[in-house]
Design a protein around this motif. Sequence first.
Motif, PDB file in Angstrom:
ATOM      1  N   ASP A 190      -9.189  -1.340  17.969  1.00 57.22           N
ATOM      2  CA  ASP A 190      -9.248  -2.805  17.965  1.00 57.22           C
ATOM      3  C   ASP A 190     -10.688  -3.189  18.279  1.00 57.22           C
ATOM      4  OD1 ASP A 190      -8.866  -5.509  18.083  1.00 57.22           O
ATOM      5  OD2 ASP A 190      -7.712  -5.503  19.946  1.00 57.22           O
ATOM      6  N   GLU A 191     -11.548  -3.088  17.260  1.00 54.50           N
ATOM      7  CA  GLU A 191     -12.957  -3.285  17.534  1.00 54.50           C
ATOM      8  C   GLU A 191     -13.669  -4.051  16.429  1.00 54.50           C
ATOM      9  OE1 GLU A 191     -14.593   0.600  18.056  1.00 54.50           O
ATOM     10  OE2 GLU A 191     -14.315   1.200  15.969  1.00 54.50           O
ATOM     11  N   ARG A 240     -10.646 -11.705  13.965  1.00 59.45           N
ATOM     12  CA  ARG A 240      -9.512 -11.012  14.583  1.00 59.45           C
ATOM     13  C   ARG A 240      -8.192 -11.670  14.196  1.00 59.45           C
ATOM     14  NH1 ARG A 240     -10.336  -7.265  18.452  1.00 59.45           N
ATOM     15  NH2 ARG A 240     -12.463  -6.965  19.249  1.00 59.45           N
ATOM     16  N   GLY A 297      -5.342  -9.702  12.169  1.00 58.91           N
ATOM     17  CA  GLY A 297      -4.051  -9.566  12.844  1.00 58.91           C
ATOM     18  C   GLY A 297      -2.931 -10.211  12.055  1.00 58.91           C
ATOM     19  N   LEU A 311      -9.312  -2.440  12.793  1.00 60.02           N
ATOM     20  CA  LEU A 311      -8.167  -2.928  13.567  1.00 60.02           C
ATOM     21  C   LEU A 311      -6.900  -2.224  13.098  1.00 60.02           C
ATOM     22  CD1 LEU A 311      -9.187  -6.676  13.246  1.00 60.02           C
ATOM     23  CD2 LEU A 311      -9.480  -5.291  15.285  1.00 60.02           C
ATOM     24  N   GLY A 312      -6.204  -1.597  14.021  1.00 58.47           N
ATOM     25  CA  GLY A 312      -4.993  -0.866  13.660  1.00 58.47           C
ATOM     26  C   GLY A 312      -5.206   0.637  13.740  1.00 58.47           C
TER      27      GLY A 312
END
Length: 202
Positions: A68-69, A83, A87, A111-112
């Motif tokens: 998650d960066e 984000r 998301g 992300l993920g």
Amino acid sequence: TVSIGVGGVSLTALLINRLATEELANAQGRSDILGLAVCSALLLTALSTIDLKVREKESVELAGVAFDEVLVPMSAEREQTLRWAAGAISRVCENAKSVAVYSGGQTVARLGVMGREQTVQVGPIVESALKSAQQQYLADLQILPGRFEFSYFPINTQAILIQPIGPDAFVVVGADKVRPFTGRDIGMVKRLALIAAQSLDV
């Protein structure tokens, strides 16, 4: 299923009726042919449905590590937008488990669930998507030689959706199931990727 039961019983009844009747009128012959066609259609529909269910693959557990960066410095507002959009892709598309954003020659966000490669690579498939400015949907990634282009995703990622958001920018989504994205999902990914683009200089 119900269709198989109805079709089977009806075919049996037609056969018994044929055997029990010594002389067939033309009208009865035509009605039997019509009945046979209807029964056959029911059976074919039911068997096709069963075949599709058998061939539909289940979700797999992706062999990777959760990240998650956001890797590129940006304002808090822009990062929040990025984000949220990434998301939302995972929330809207049930089987979307990995989202990566690339722009201007660098990995912007991961992300993920991710694979061993830490940076997003631009290979022939992504280059084609960028050149055409059109989505690329690889519904069954494991059967494609080009799957190694996506080593930044888990090795057993089942499907990939690439959404260009600029001349040198794109969002790529990985899924844990073959053929996971519906037409609605694909449309939503496009809209959400364009929102993500608002946080980038593209």
